[in-house]
Design an enzyme around this catalytic site. Structure first.
Site, PDB file in Angstrom:
ATOM      1  N   GLU A  98       0.864  -1.184   0.000  1.00 25.82           N
ATOM      2  CA  GLU A  98       0.000   0.000   0.000  1.00 25.82           C
ATOM      3  C   GLU A  98       0.895   1.226   0.000  1.00 25.82           C
ATOM      4  O   GLU A  98       1.814   1.347   0.810  1.00 25.82           O
ATOM      5  CB  GLU A  98      -0.978   0.022   1.186  1.00 25.82           C
ATOM      6  CG  GLU A  98      -0.363  -0.139   2.537  1.00 25.82           C
ATOM      7  CD  GLU A  98      -1.333   0.133   3.704  1.00 25.82           C
ATOM      8  OE1 GLU A  98      -2.175   1.034   3.585  1.00 25.82           O
ATOM      9  OE2 GLU A  98      -1.220  -0.558   4.730  1.00 25.82           O
ATOM     10  N   ASP A 107      -3.284   8.195  11.716  1.00 24.78           N
ATOM     11  CA  ASP A 107      -1.931   7.657  11.815  1.00 24.78           C
ATOM     12  C   ASP A 107      -1.225   8.084  13.092  1.00 24.78           C
ATOM     13  O   ASP A 107      -1.515   9.133  13.649  1.00 24.78           O
ATOM     14  CB  ASP A 107      -1.113   8.107  10.593  1.00 24.78           C
ATOM     15  CG  ASP A 107      -1.442   7.270   9.372  1.00 24.78           C
ATOM     16  OD1 ASP A 107      -1.277   6.043   9.451  1.00 24.78           O
ATOM     17  OD2 ASP A 107      -1.882   7.844   8.360  1.00 24.78           O
TER      18      ASP A 107
END
Ligand SMILES: Cc1ncc(COP(=O)(O)O)c(C=O)c1O
Lengths: 418, 254
Positions: free
Chosen positions: B48, B59
């Site tokens: 990815e 994140d």
């Protein structure tokens, strides 16, 4: 499969704006939050509990002050000032925070987190957490920690943990990201007390609902003092909560012109500002959980913003306000840092009122427009917060020499002791 | 179907697949190139590629800093697309995009997915785009044969998992725990129970990510999931030891 999406729920949209663009981890929590909020909104006893709390713990109803000297000085409309500065902790932020505090108690969560820019919302949240016996963590951009040290002091004294955020531009938007990261980690026992009418649904609707107490009071007060509706209402717009708070009641009153004032910073042309709707720098985007007009580049990366007022220094704006702007119901203007300092100075000298730097933006635009109106008209300025609390910031912005001497001497005293 | 089939083919002779994560433009496209070469050479099954965004809300610190540094380096979406095309043309494994919705929204959903298709990208992970907000994205993804990778979380109740699965394609990305990327996850009984619930909700392959860091983590997932996702750990490794360390690290995971 895909066709069933056509009937999907466009919950939380205001025209083209809003929504709930949230990570999957938060889905269940948002379901619960929506359910509890709906229940509270439909329960007249809840609103009464809120009003009672605000009238015994804060200073509601806040006065509507007729600024006679300023009215005379400008020779136009009668200028009225809605005194949100008189709330406990010094700003309208208390309304939203105490409301969400009641909601948190109902949901049985034990910990609250919040982002803060200027520190007002952080102080208000820390205050609420102390009163309701909740654990409290506040995320604040490192840059804002530096600018607003006194508020950090109060948050810590009130028992909150303040975490400086060192990512990105180290301001409000980065504090919001970090608060979301905490929330996805501690979702089971934690509620995120978002400080303005932004973020994913139901926050815009919920914060606007709690803040609407401002306009409900102001409408009664202006009728009492002036006999009819005001011609115009002015409010500064960071995320948009004080503006939505005073505007909401007046939206159906089509004769009342609603004016939002954004941070013009060093001037729109310089790029150093936070004007998302006034000017042409804003464009549609989706970030921080909602769709609105953002200050971003052509790739969709958020830009750095600037304002003398930390509370207005933000890339996004309420989806509700963007919708009202698109419909032409709210007009948007901007005020520069320099105009703000001049309006603050004049307001102190003429009325003995000390608006926050954020609120002073609304005064700038009101002062520009008051002379165009007749003395038979009234205008209302929402004074969202008090400035005397931000003495360090305001003294700095005025570049005041005797204050600087004082700080230097104090600094020397402290460093000698060390 | 295409991505799912590719993964199923690879599962025929492996206990578990490996997916890795790259932040495009961090520390540079040239290092990305070297890292990907080593990943593929050492048996990674799927990669990815994250198009950096200024507000990477889901994140953790390692990937956040990588996003910011990539942007500071001047990385643009256009460059990311060109680089992706080069990778997909060079290697015979599926490549995916991972990014936040604003990047796609700004580019234009249709234009973005058309480009992704044209460049040989097989799927797209968008952590801040729940299906409720994704009607047009899902339709266009289907049109351009880009598998929309939906996410299960430990907080997803069974009914929700079934709803998510009904929109998904390729595989399901199961977040191992509450929180953001980067912090170590312990594959304990709770995770095993959660993955059993995931398995019941969908027939698609299951990938497990967030805090998978070493051989023991990967081994613990065999039988519970179909693919382990290594994210922050390789970024950390490149930061500390340079791209040459990636090959041996990947080789040692299975
Ligand atoms: C006194 C004051 N006014 C206005 C604002 C801007 O927020 P909003 O636009 O949500 O009212 C702030 C934010 O910190 C504030 O402290």
């Amino acid at each position: 499969m895909v066709t069933s999406m056509e009937t999907k729920d466009r919950q939380g949209f205001f025209g083209n704006w809003g929504g709930a663009y949230i990570p999957e981890v938060l889905h269940q929590t948002f379901q619960e939050l929506n359910t509890e909020f709906r229940r509270c909104k439909n329960d007249p006893l809840f609103w009464q509990e809120y009003v009672d709390l605000m009238s015994t713990y804060s200073c509601r109803p806040t006065p509507l002050t007729h600024a006679e000297n300023l009215s005379q000085y400008f020779g136009g409309a009668q200028i009225y000032v809605k005194r949100e500065d008189l709330n406990h902790t010094g700003a309208h932020k208390a309304n939203n925070v105490m409301g969400q505090g009641l909601l948190v108690k109902r949901m049985g969560k034990k910990r609250v987190i919040a982002e803060t820019g200027a520190g007002q919302h952080g102080v208000a949240t820390a205050t609420m957490a102390a009163k309701f016996g909740l654990k409290c963590t506040i995320y604040m951009g490192e840059e804002d920690v530096r600018r607003q040290r006194p508020n950090v002091f109060w948050m810590e004294k009130l028992g909150a943990t303040v975490i400086p955020v060192t990512d990105g531009s180290r301001t409000l938007k980065d504090a919001i990201n970090e608060a979301f990261r905490d929330w996805v980690t501690n979702v089971d026992d934690t509620h995120y007390v978002l400080g303005t009418v932004c973020g994913p649904h139901p926050f815009p609707e919920m914060v606007a609902w709690f803040q609407s107490i401002i306009g409900l009071e102001a409408a009664e007060q202006i009728i009492r003092y002036h006999g009819r509706m005001p011609a115009r209402i002015f409010a500064c717009v960071g995320g948009g909560s004080n503006a939505m708070g005073i505007f909401k009641r007046f939206i159906p009153e089509t004769t009342v012109e609603l004016v939002g004032v954004e941070a013009g910073g060093l001037g729109i042309a310089t790029g150093a500002h936070a004007a998302r709707l006034s000017g042409t720098d804003g464009s549609p985007g989706v970030a921080q959980g909602y769709k609105t007009m953002f200050l971003q580049d052509s790739d969709g990366q958020m830009k750095e913003t600037h304002s003398v007022a930390a509370g207005l220094d933000y890339v996004g704006i309420s989806p509700i306000l963007t919708d009202l702007w698109e419909q032409g119901r709210v007009r948007f203007e901007s005020a520069t840092d320099n105009e703000v300092m001049a309006a603050l100075d004049l307001t102190m000298k003429k009325e003995g009122l000390i608006p926050a730097l954020e609120s002073s933006h609304a005064f700038v635009q009101a002062f520009k427009e008051a002379p165009q109106l007749s003395p038979a008209d009234a205008i209302i300025i929402n004074m969202s917060g008090r400035g005397d609390k931000d003495i360090f910031t305001i003294a700095h912005a005025f570049n005041d020499p005797s204050w600087q001497d004082f700080i230097i001497k104090r600094g020397l005293e402290y460093s000698q002791k060390k | 179907m295409q991505l799912e089939q590719q993964l199923r083919d690879r599962l025929k002779n492996k206990d578990i697949l490996l997916m890795t994560h790259i932040v495009l433009g961090y520390p540079s496209f040239e290092i990305n190139r070297q890292v990907i070469r080593q990943m593929v050479a050492n048996g990674v099954d799927c990669i990815e590629m994250q198009i950096p965004f200024s507000e990477p809300m889901a994140d953790g610190p390692v990937i956040v800093r990588a996003n910011q540094q990539a942007l500071k380096n001047g990385t643009t979406v256009a460059e990311c697309l060109i680089f992706a095309a080069e990778m997909a043309a060079s290697y015979d494994i599926p490549f995916l995009f991972m990014t936040y919705y604003n990047i796609i929204f700004k580019y234009g959903e249709k234009a973005f997915l058309a480009k992704a298709h044209e460049h040989g990208i097989k799927g797209c992970i968008v952590p801040d785009l729940p299906p409720e907000e994704a009607a047009s994205f899902l339709q266009l993804a289907a049109d351009y044969q880009i598998a929309p990778i939906l996410i299960f979380a430990p907080t997803s109740i069974d009914e929700r998992m079934r709803v998510l699965a009904s929109y998904a394609n390729g595989f399901i990305y199961c977040v191992a725990r509450r929180g953001v990327t980067g912090t170590k996850s312990v594959i304990d009984q709770d995770v095993a129970d959660y993955l059993k619930r995931c398995r019941q909700a969908t027939a698609l392959p299951l990938a497990v990510g967030f805090g998978i860091q070493d051989r023991a983590d990967v081994a613990a997932l065999i039988g519970l999931a179909d693919m382990a996702v290594i994210g922050s750990q390789t970024i950390r490794l490149v930061d500390e030891q340079g791209p040459a360390a990636v090959g041996p690290f990947i080789a040692g995971l299975r």
